[in-house]
Design a protein around this motif. Structure first.
Motif, PDB file in Angstrom:
ATOM      1  N   VAL A   5      -3.612   5.266   2.008  1.00 37.84           N
ATOM      2  CA  VAL A   5      -5.022   4.663   2.783  1.00 37.84           C
ATOM      3  C   VAL A   5      -5.757   4.303   1.614  1.00 37.84           C
ATOM      4  O   VAL A   5      -6.558   3.274   1.630  1.00 37.84           O
ATOM      5  CB  VAL A   5      -5.301   5.510   3.566  1.00 37.84           C
ATOM      6  N   ALA A  60      -9.597  -4.108   6.107  1.00 38.40           N
ATOM      7  CA  ALA A  60      -8.367  -4.855   5.816  1.00 38.40           C
ATOM      8  C   ALA A  60      -7.567  -4.777   7.197  1.00 38.40           C
ATOM      9  O   ALA A  60      -7.712  -4.174   8.051  1.00 38.40           O
ATOM     10  CB  ALA A  60      -7.576  -3.983   4.973  1.00 38.40           C
ATOM     11  N   ALA A  77      -4.056  -3.825   8.108  1.00 41.50           N
ATOM     12  CA  ALA A  77      -3.194  -3.078   7.654  1.00 41.50           C
ATOM     13  C   ALA A  77      -1.824  -3.007   8.389  1.00 41.50           C
ATOM     14  O   ALA A  77      -1.946  -2.965   9.839  1.00 41.50           O
ATOM     15  CB  ALA A  77      -3.713  -1.548   7.681  1.00 41.50           C
ATOM     16  N   TYR A 105      -0.971  -4.637   3.415  1.00 41.41           N
ATOM     17  CA  TYR A 105      -2.183  -4.938   3.918  1.00 41.41           C
ATOM     18  C   TYR A 105      -2.916  -6.371   3.415  1.00 41.41           C
ATOM     19  O   TYR A 105      -2.304  -6.921   2.703  1.00 41.41           O
ATOM     20  CB  TYR A 105      -3.548  -3.801   3.735  1.00 41.41           C
ATOM     21  N   ASP A 146      -5.345   3.117  -1.259  1.00 40.11           N
ATOM     22  CA  ASP A 146      -4.984   1.639  -1.853  1.00 40.11           C
ATOM     23  C   ASP A 146      -5.932   0.474  -1.173  1.00 40.11           C
ATOM     24  O   ASP A 146      -5.925  -0.646  -1.602  1.00 40.11           O
ATOM     25  CB  ASP A 146      -3.567   1.272  -1.797  1.00 40.11           C
ATOM     26  N   LEU A 147      -6.138   0.919   0.240  1.00 36.84           N
ATOM     27  CA  LEU A 147      -6.860  -0.384   0.900  1.00 36.84           C
ATOM     28  C   LEU A 147      -8.362  -0.603   0.499  1.00 36.84           C
ATOM     29  O   LEU A 147      -9.137   0.400   0.197  1.00 36.84           O
ATOM     30  CB  LEU A 147      -6.846   0.084   2.560  1.00 36.84           C
ATOM     31  N   GLY A 189      -6.598  -7.685   2.702  1.00 35.33           N
ATOM     32  CA  GLY A 189      -7.871  -7.425   2.599  1.00 35.33           C
ATOM     33  C   GLY A 189      -8.698  -8.494   3.219  1.00 35.33           C
ATOM     34  O   GLY A 189      -8.478  -9.742   3.046  1.00 35.33           O
ATOM     35  N   ALA A 206       0.888  -1.110  -0.089  1.00 34.31           N
ATOM     36  CA  ALA A 206       0.058   0.025   0.113  1.00 34.31           C
ATOM     37  C   ALA A 206       0.996   1.273   0.102  1.00 34.31           C
ATOM     38  O   ALA A 206       1.743   1.374   0.877  1.00 34.31           O
ATOM     39  CB  ALA A 206      -0.885   0.033   1.300  1.00 34.31           C
ATOM     40  N   PHE A 243      -8.172  -1.742   9.435  1.00 36.94           N
ATOM     41  CA  PHE A 243      -8.818  -0.622   8.736  1.00 36.94           C
ATOM     42  C   PHE A 243      -9.935  -0.866   8.311  1.00 36.94           C
ATOM     43  O   PHE A 243     -10.443  -1.825   7.750  1.00 36.94           O
ATOM     44  CB  PHE A 243      -7.953  -0.314   7.473  1.00 36.94           C
TER      45      PHE A 243
END
Length: 169
Positions: free
Chosen positions: A89, A96, A98, A155, A91-92, A157, A86, A114
């Protein structure tokens, strides 16, 4: 099966996270406490499941590998991705684990939860926050919406499993 909340309770003074924070008891159970936070279980429940069903050592030394995270989440009807890098943020995904405080030299960091969700009182408002399960963080930083200086490096997901067809086809 665990359901993933898509809204958080919002108010003019702030908001309440959709998940109840489970605090770490030691320095190395961050992934377990994040899983406990997401699933609504206790740290003891997650640790016992890891030991009894997934052959996690009862005593250290240990590291909670991605495969263990995936197995524990799958037990509760959740799918975990592989670790992904990442840059921000943004990108998350909406939920997730993180990794923050990441040291590229040692390739070690710690996990937080996250979550990105709509505000229940203002559905067009999206709230992004992290739940830090570390026992040493200040109360004001346990749930944060300001990520300045706290950007995730990696992260995993998390999303709900698709239901299987009744016929099994």
């Amino acid at each position: 099966m665990v359901t993933i909340p898509t809204t958080v309770t919002s108010s003019p003074e702030g908001f309440q996270p959709a998940f109840n924070r489970v605090q770490q008891e030691g320095d190395f159970d961050d992934a377990f406490t994040c899983i406990a936070t997401i699933t609504g279980k206790t740290l003891a429940d997650i640790r016992k499941l890891a030991i009894d069903k997934f052959r996690h050592p009862a005593h250290g030394p240990y590291w909670v590998y991605a495969e263990m995270i995936t197995s524990l989440l799958a037990h509760y009807g959740l799918v975990a991705t592989v670790y992904k890098e990442a840059e921000t943020v943004a990108d998350l995904p909406d939920l997730a684990l993180a990794m923050v405080d990441y040291d590229p030299e040692t390739e070690i960091g710690r996990h937080t939860v996250f979550h990105r969700a709509k505000a229940s009182h203002a559905p067009k408002t999206v709230i992004e926050y992290m739940i830090d399960t570390a026992y040493w963080v200040d109360t004001a930083q346990q749930v944060r919406t300001d990520f300045t200086g706290f950007q995730p490096a990696w992260y995993i997901g998390v999303h709900a499993m698709s239901k299987l067809a009744a016929s099994g086809k």
